[in-house]
Write a protein that holds these residues in place. Structure first.
Motif, PDB file in Angstrom:
ATOM      1  N   HIS A 167       0.831  -1.206   0.000  1.00 52.22           N
ATOM      2  CA  HIS A 167       0.000   0.000   0.000  1.00 52.22           C
ATOM      3  C   HIS A 167       0.868   1.260   0.000  1.00 52.22           C
ATOM      4  CE1 HIS A 167      -3.523  -2.425   0.436  1.00 52.22           C
ATOM      5  NE2 HIS A 167      -3.152  -2.899   1.598  1.00 52.22           N
ATOM      6  N   THR A 168       1.952   1.213   0.758  1.00 49.90           N
ATOM      7  CA  THR A 168       2.870   2.354   0.791  1.00 49.90           C
ATOM      8  C   THR A 168       3.450   2.605  -0.591  1.00 49.90           C
ATOM      9  OG1 THR A 168       3.425   1.918   3.105  1.00 49.90           O
ATOM     10  CG2 THR A 168       4.983   3.255   1.845  1.00 49.90           C
ATOM     11  N   ALA A 169       3.871   1.553  -1.260  1.00 47.05           N
ATOM     12  CA  ALA A 169       4.440   1.706  -2.597  1.00 47.05           C
ATOM     13  C   ALA A 169       3.417   2.299  -3.565  1.00 47.05           C
ATOM     14  CB  ALA A 169       4.950   0.360  -3.111  1.00 47.05           C
ATOM     15  N   ALA A 170       2.191   1.806  -3.507  1.00 42.20           N
ATOM     16  CA  ALA A 170       1.141   2.320  -4.391  1.00 42.20           C
ATOM     17  C   ALA A 170       0.874   3.793  -4.119  1.00 42.20           C
ATOM     18  CB  ALA A 170      -0.142   1.507  -4.221  1.00 42.20           C
ATOM     19  N   THR A 171       0.768   4.153  -2.848  1.00 45.92           N
ATOM     20  CA  THR A 171       0.511   5.540  -2.477  1.00 45.92           C
ATOM     21  C   THR A 171       1.645   6.440  -2.944  1.00 45.92           C
ATOM     22  OG1 THR A 171      -0.790   4.844  -0.562  1.00 45.92           O
ATOM     23  CG2 THR A 171       0.070   7.096  -0.529  1.00 45.92           C
ATOM     24  N   LEU A 172       2.878   6.018  -2.732  1.00 47.09           N
ATOM     25  CA  LEU A 172       4.029   6.821  -3.164  1.00 47.09           C
ATOM     26  C   LEU A 172       4.054   7.001  -4.678  1.00 47.09           C
ATOM     27  CD1 LEU A 172       6.795   5.424  -0.796  1.00 47.09           C
ATOM     28  CD2 LEU A 172       5.708   7.682  -0.693  1.00 47.09           C
ATOM     29  N   GLY A 224       2.987  11.010  -9.166  1.00 55.54           N
ATOM     30  CA  GLY A 224       2.410  11.260 -10.478  1.00 55.54           C
ATOM     31  C   GLY A 224       2.492  10.092 -11.443  1.00 55.54           C
ATOM     32  N   VAL A 225       2.806   8.896 -10.946  1.00 53.02           N
ATOM     33  CA  VAL A 225       2.801   7.714 -11.810  1.00 53.02           C
ATOM     34  C   VAL A 225       1.349   7.491 -12.245  1.00 53.02           C
ATOM     35  CG1 VAL A 225       3.227   5.220 -11.932  1.00 53.02           C
ATOM     36  CG2 VAL A 225       4.813   6.708 -10.671  1.00 53.02           C
ATOM     37  N   PRO A 226       1.117   7.326 -13.535  1.00 50.49           N
ATOM     38  CA  PRO A 226      -0.261   7.148 -14.010  1.00 50.49           C
ATOM     39  C   PRO A 226      -0.969   5.970 -13.329  1.00 50.49           C
ATOM     40  CG  PRO A 226       1.213   7.540 -15.851  1.00 50.49           C
ATOM     41  CD  PRO A 226       2.079   7.345 -14.634  1.00 50.49           C
ATOM     42  N   LEU A 227      -2.250   6.162 -13.065  1.00 43.10           N
ATOM     43  CA  LEU A 227      -3.057   5.141 -12.398  1.00 43.10           C
ATOM     44  C   LEU A 227      -2.965   3.801 -13.121  1.00 43.10           C
ATOM     45  CD1 LEU A 227      -5.100   4.465 -10.142  1.00 43.10           C
ATOM     46  CD2 LEU A 227      -6.905   5.196 -11.710  1.00 43.10           C
ATOM     47  N   LYS A 228      -2.970   3.796 -14.435  1.00 46.95           N
ATOM     48  CA  LYS A 228      -2.893   2.557 -15.215  1.00 46.95           C
ATOM     49  C   LYS A 228      -1.593   1.808 -14.919  1.00 46.95           C
ATOM     50  CE  LYS A 228      -3.933  -0.337 -18.576  1.00 46.95           C
ATOM     51  NZ  LYS A 228      -4.719  -1.498 -18.235  1.00 46.95           N
ATOM     52  N   VAL A 229      -0.494   2.533 -14.799  1.00 45.46           N
ATOM     53  CA  VAL A 229       0.800   1.901 -14.521  1.00 45.46           C
ATOM     54  C   VAL A 229       0.815   1.319 -13.106  1.00 45.46           C
ATOM     55  CG1 VAL A 229       3.296   2.309 -14.289  1.00 45.46           C
ATOM     56  CG2 VAL A 229       2.013   3.361 -16.177  1.00 45.46           C
ATOM     57  N   VAL A 230       0.292   2.064 -12.130  1.00 48.87           N
ATOM     58  CA  VAL A 230       0.213   1.567 -10.759  1.00 48.87           C
ATOM     59  C   VAL A 230      -0.654   0.307 -10.720  1.00 48.87           C
ATOM     60  CG1 VAL A 230      -0.529   2.089  -8.393  1.00 48.87           C
ATOM     61  CG2 VAL A 230       0.595   3.859  -9.768  1.00 48.87           C
ATOM     62  N   THR A 231      -1.770   0.336 -11.429  1.00 51.25           N
ATOM     63  CA  THR A 231      -2.671  -0.818 -11.500  1.00 51.25           C
ATOM     64  C   THR A 231      -1.931  -2.042 -12.038  1.00 51.25           C
ATOM     65  OG1 THR A 231      -4.613   0.572 -11.811  1.00 51.25           O
ATOM     66  CG2 THR A 231      -4.776  -1.690 -12.606  1.00 51.25           C
ATOM     67  N   GLU A 232      -1.168  -1.870 -13.114  1.00 50.25           N
ATOM     68  CA  GLU A 232      -0.432  -2.986 -13.707  1.00 50.25           C
ATOM     69  C   GLU A 232       0.643  -3.503 -12.762  1.00 50.25           C
ATOM     70  OE1 GLU A 232       0.893  -1.231 -17.354  1.00 50.25           O
ATOM     71  OE2 GLU A 232      -1.058  -1.503 -18.328  1.00 50.25           O
ATOM     72  N   ARG A 233       1.363  -2.602 -12.080  1.00 46.36           N
ATOM     73  CA  ARG A 233       2.413  -3.033 -11.158  1.00 46.36           C
ATOM     74  C   ARG A 233       1.839  -3.827  -9.987  1.00 46.36           C
ATOM     75  NH1 ARG A 233       7.463  -1.256 -11.933  1.00 46.36           N
ATOM     76  NH2 ARG A 233       8.031  -1.535  -9.760  1.00 46.36           N
ATOM     77  N   THR A 277      -8.310  -0.457 -13.335  1.00 45.50           N
ATOM     78  CA  THR A 277      -7.923   0.780 -12.656  1.00 45.50           C
ATOM     79  C   THR A 277      -8.948   1.156 -11.590  1.00 45.50           C
ATOM     80  OG1 THR A 277      -8.979   2.085 -14.394  1.00 45.50           O
ATOM     81  CG2 THR A 277      -6.603   1.700 -14.606  1.00 45.50           C
ATOM     82  N   ARG A 278     -10.160   0.713 -11.758  1.00 45.75           N
ATOM     83  CA  ARG A 278     -11.202   1.039 -10.765  1.00 45.75           C
ATOM     84  C   ARG A 278     -10.848   0.472  -9.386  1.00 45.75           C
ATOM     85  NH1 ARG A 278     -17.586   1.159 -11.302  1.00 45.75           N
ATOM     86  NH2 ARG A 278     -18.024   1.519  -9.110  1.00 45.75           N
ATOM     87  N   ILE A 279     -10.326  -0.745  -9.362  1.00 48.03           N
ATOM     88  CA  ILE A 279      -9.925  -1.351  -8.088  1.00 48.03           C
ATOM     89  C   ILE A 279      -8.847  -0.500  -7.434  1.00 48.03           C
ATOM     90  CG2 ILE A 279      -8.751  -3.340  -7.040  1.00 48.03           C
ATOM     91  CD1 ILE A 279     -10.115  -5.056  -9.241  1.00 48.03           C
TER      92      ILE A 279
END
Length: 166
Positions: free
Chosen positions: A108-113, A118-127, A133-135
């Motif tokens: 969760h910390t990594a996702a929040t950071l 400014g990492v795009p939501l789509k990229v965070v979702t894939e990682r 992306t909704r999740i």
């Protein structure tokens, strides 16, 4: 199961679960959970050093070493028990004087950071291996709410003279 990939990343292909201290391999929850995750240069360097130590352990043990290509294994190449990994993490955090968090909270910390940087939501979702992306957006809404003020300020600057926005 996290394995090395040929592209300087890590591949997630299966999950080790512990139920009643019994451990078994499980399929990932979704197709998106099977993924290659890109790694930064510092992490790749650290993992290469770790791999070199593993190879030394393998040579010392000889035929008894089990090489399933796991990134994290015990000195004989065997799978680490998830509960033992959690206990070790807890000790490391405590010994470092850190605030108690669950190992899963580091995800969760990594996702929040990433979102705050400014990492795009789509990229965070894939990682993270989320199926949509909704999740990710629903889980990390708290991280994006304070970004509204920043977005408003940036939008205001696009309409104002640059001298007021620097």
């Amino acid at each position: 199961m996290v394995k090395r990939s040929g592209s300087g990343g890590m591949t997630s292909t299966s999950t080790l679960v512990s139920v009643g201290y019994q451990v078994r391999w499980s399929e990932p929850k979704t197709a998106a959970s099977r993924r290659v995750v890109a790694l930064d240069v510092g992490t790749v360097t650290a993992l290469r050093a770790h791999r070199a130590r593993q190879l030394e352990e393998r040579l010392a043990i000889g035929r008894g070493y089990l090489d399933d290509g796991l990134v994290f294994a015990d000195v004989a190449g065997e799978t680490l028990h998830p509960d033992g990994v959690t206990q070790r993490f807890d000790r490391l955090v405590r010994d470092a004087g850190g605030r108690r968090i669950r190992l899963h909270d580091t995800r969760h910390t990594a996702a929040t950071l990433m979102l705050e940087q400014g990492v795009p939501l789509k990229v965070v979702t894939e990682r993270l291996g989320h199926s949509s992306t909704r999740i990710t957006a629903d889980l990390y809404q708290h991280a994006t709410e304070h970004m509204q003020d920043d977005a408003a300020a940036k939008l205001g600057c696009s309409h104002a003279r640059r001298s007021r926005c620097s």
